[in-house]
Design an enzyme around this catalytic site. Structure first.
Site, PDB file in Angstrom:
ATOM      1  N   TYR A 132      -3.475  -1.147  10.001  1.00  0.00           N
ATOM      2  CA  TYR A 132      -3.273  -1.265   8.549  1.00  0.00           C
ATOM      3  C   TYR A 132      -1.877  -0.757   8.184  1.00  0.00           C
ATOM      4  O   TYR A 132      -1.124  -1.413   7.455  1.00  0.00           O
ATOM      5  CB  TYR A 132      -4.357  -0.463   7.818  1.00  0.00           C
ATOM      6  CG  TYR A 132      -4.368  -0.652   6.319  1.00  0.00           C
ATOM      7  CD1 TYR A 132      -5.002  -1.756   5.749  1.00  0.00           C
ATOM      8  CD2 TYR A 132      -3.760   0.267   5.468  1.00  0.00           C
ATOM      9  CE1 TYR A 132      -5.037  -1.925   4.360  1.00  0.00           C
ATOM     10  CE2 TYR A 132      -3.781   0.096   4.093  1.00  0.00           C
ATOM     11  CZ  TYR A 132      -4.424  -0.999   3.545  1.00  0.00           C
ATOM     12  OH  TYR A 132      -4.445  -1.171   2.173  1.00  0.00           O
ATOM     13  N   SER A 189       0.855  -1.195   0.000  1.00  0.00           N
ATOM     14  CA  SER A 189       0.000   0.000   0.000  1.00  0.00           C
ATOM     15  C   SER A 189       0.888   1.242   0.000  1.00  0.00           C
ATOM     16  O   SER A 189       2.085   1.152   0.301  1.00  0.00           O
ATOM     17  CB  SER A 189      -0.854  -0.019   1.272  1.00  0.00           C
ATOM     18  OG  SER A 189      -1.455   1.226   1.500  1.00  0.00           O
TER      19      SER A 189
HETATM   20  P1  NAP Z   1     -11.620  -5.250  -1.149  1.00  0.00           P
HETATM   21  O1  NAP Z   1     -12.429  -4.939  -2.344  1.00  0.00           O
HETATM   22  O2  NAP Z   1     -12.150  -4.967   0.215  1.00  0.00           O
HETATM   23  O3  NAP Z   1     -11.121  -6.768  -1.243  1.00  0.00           O
HETATM   24  C1  NAP Z   1     -10.405  -7.387  -0.212  1.00  0.00           C
HETATM   25  C2  NAP Z   1     -10.252  -8.848  -0.543  1.00  0.00           C
HETATM   26  O4  NAP Z   1      -9.643  -9.530   0.562  1.00  0.00           O
HETATM   27  C3  NAP Z   1     -11.593  -9.507  -0.781  1.00  0.00           C
HETATM   28  O5  NAP Z   1     -11.479 -10.489  -1.766  1.00  0.00           O
HETATM   29  C4  NAP Z   1     -11.858 -10.126   0.566  1.00  0.00           C
HETATM   30  O6  NAP Z   1     -12.784 -11.171   0.582  1.00  0.00           O
HETATM   31  C5  NAP Z   1     -10.467 -10.616   0.925  1.00  0.00           C
HETATM   32  N1  NAP Z   1     -10.412 -10.937   2.338  1.00  0.00           N
HETATM   33  C6  NAP Z   1     -10.440 -10.092   3.376  1.00  0.00           C
HETATM   34  N2  NAP Z   1     -10.412 -10.786   4.528  1.00  0.00           N
HETATM   35  C7  NAP Z   1     -10.380 -12.093   4.190  1.00  0.00           C
HETATM   36  C8  NAP Z   1     -10.344 -13.290   4.938  1.00  0.00           C
HETATM   37  N3  NAP Z   1     -10.343 -13.311   6.269  1.00  0.00           N
HETATM   38  N4  NAP Z   1     -10.314 -14.463   4.270  1.00  0.00           N
HETATM   39  C9  NAP Z   1     -10.329 -14.477   2.911  1.00  0.00           C
HETATM   40  N5  NAP Z   1     -10.339 -13.371   2.151  1.00  0.00           N
HETATM   41  C10 NAP Z   1     -10.378 -12.199   2.789  1.00  0.00           C
HETATM   42  O7  NAP Z   1     -10.264  -4.437  -1.200  1.00  0.00           O
HETATM   43  P2  NAP Z   1      -9.175  -4.229  -2.341  1.00  0.00           P
HETATM   44  O8  NAP Z   1      -9.026  -2.778  -2.474  1.00  0.00           O
HETATM   45  O9  NAP Z   1      -9.441  -5.052  -3.533  1.00  0.00           O
HETATM   46  O10 NAP Z   1      -7.909  -4.774  -1.557  1.00  0.00           O
HETATM   47  C11 NAP Z   1      -7.077  -5.819  -2.018  1.00  0.00           C
HETATM   48  C12 NAP Z   1      -5.682  -5.602  -1.456  1.00  0.00           C
HETATM   49  O11 NAP Z   1      -5.165  -4.374  -1.962  1.00  0.00           O
HETATM   50  C13 NAP Z   1      -5.642  -5.468   0.067  1.00  0.00           C
HETATM   51  O12 NAP Z   1      -4.489  -6.102   0.564  1.00  0.00           O
HETATM   52  C14 NAP Z   1      -5.574  -3.967   0.277  1.00  0.00           C
HETATM   53  O13 NAP Z   1      -4.977  -3.634   1.506  1.00  0.00           O
HETATM   54  C15 NAP Z   1      -4.710  -3.576  -0.891  1.00  0.00           C
HETATM   55  N6  NAP Z   1      -4.773  -2.170  -1.261  1.00  0.00           N
HETATM   56  C16 NAP Z   1      -5.919  -1.606  -1.754  1.00  0.00           C
HETATM   57  C17 NAP Z   1      -5.920  -0.263  -2.112  1.00  0.00           C
HETATM   58  C18 NAP Z   1      -7.115   0.434  -2.692  1.00  0.00           C
HETATM   59  O14 NAP Z   1      -7.036   1.644  -2.960  1.00  0.00           O
HETATM   60  N7  NAP Z   1      -8.210  -0.222  -2.931  1.00  0.00           N
HETATM   61  C19 NAP Z   1      -4.775   0.501  -1.965  1.00  0.00           C
HETATM   62  C20 NAP Z   1      -3.632  -0.107  -1.457  1.00  0.00           C
HETATM   63  C21 NAP Z   1      -3.645  -1.445  -1.124  1.00  0.00           C
HETATM   64  P3  NAP Z   1     -14.198 -10.961   1.356  1.00  0.00           P
HETATM   65  O15 NAP Z   1     -15.035 -10.190   0.406  1.00  0.00           O
HETATM   66  O16 NAP Z   1     -14.647 -12.330   1.624  1.00  0.00           O
HETATM   67  O17 NAP Z   1     -13.891 -10.193   2.609  1.00  0.00           O
END
Ligand code: NAP
Length: 238
Positions: A143, A130
């Protein structure tokens, strides 16, 4: 890959499929939407139910998969966020985030690395960090700690495993349109402030991260070890 049902994980799954790869998604929610999209592109997607919060169970699942067939790569994408002022931050919000974002990530890397080494195979790990691997953020104590940790662990593993043919690298996404950032996008002031600071002038899309992940999973990144690839519309350059 962990967390393939939505957001960045779905973008990565689709990008891998476009590049001709098969994707196995480990997650707790239904991955039907991703499976449909991948199959719509002529790709193959296999869904495996598992809760990444439980590191032992997740490792057992990964080991089972690798006993059936070796995996060319591992993408640690699943991640969660909890928001509260540091003075009010609870141990529960600390532990839940650290368990998913860092503890399970490390032990999944360990299981994958062990399997590659035992078989004498090369491997590729892509972790998802991130901007808060570099910056402090506000109201996201666990986080920020977890994502700083992801960067450190990626570098440590690269140091230990580069000579064994395992590439371990990390993507640092900027502000991407997913569930994770919905609260920010719904806040007009925060949303405008964020957009004003992004040189590219737009939020990122999941496919922006997907294409970067394909690069790090491919032969094209063979000499990259412990590298951080920001995919952030220029945020960190500013
Ligand atoms: P998201 O839409 O909230 O997706 C998160 C993913 O993680 C979902 O598939 C979720 O599944 C899964 N997950 C969470 N807890 C889990 C658990 N206990 N067991 C299995 N799966 C689990 O968020 P995203 O933005 O795509 O995030 C994906 C990654 O990118 C994360 O590591 C996040 O920190 C990182 N990131 C995102 C951003 C951004 O701007 N969006 C920026 C920097 C980094 P469920 O739906 O089942 O919870």
């Amino acid at each position: 890959m962990t967390g393939a049902n939505t957001g960045i994980g779905q973008g990565i799954a689709l990008a891998i499929a476009r590049a001709g790869g098969t994707v196995i998604g480990i997650g707790r929610s239904s991955m039907e939407e991703t499976a449909g999209l991948v199959e719509g592109q002529g790709g193959t997607f296999v869904a495996v139910k598992g809760d990444i919060a439980d590191s032992k169970a997740s490792v057992a699942l990964l080991e089972e998969m690798m006993a059936e067939a070796p995996l060319d790569g591992l993408v640690n994408n699943a991640g969660i966020i909890r928001r509260a002022d540091a003075v009010d931050f609870t141990e529960e919000d600390w532990d839940q985030v650290m368990d998913v974002n860092l503890r399970s990530l490390f032990f999944l890397c360990q299981a994958y690395g062990r399997s590659c080494m035992a078989r004498g195979r090369a491997g590729r790990i892509v972790n998802i960090a991130s901007l808060l691997s570099f910056q402090g953020g506000i109201r996201v104590s666990s986080y920020t700690a977890s994502k700083h940790g992801v960067l450190g662990i990626t570098r440590l593993l690269a140091n230990e495993w580069a000579a064994k043919g395992i590439n371990v690298n990390v993507i640092a996404p900027g502000y991407i349109e997913t569930n994770n950032t919905e609260a920010l996008r719904n806040d007009p002031d925060r949303s405008r402030a964020i957009l004003d600071r992004i040189p590219a002038g737009r939020w990122g899309e999941a496919r922006d991260i997907g294409d970067a992940a394909v690069f790090l999973l491919s032969e094209a990144s063979r000499y990259m070890h412990g590298a951080v690839l920001p995919v952030d519309g220029g945020w960190l350059a500013r």
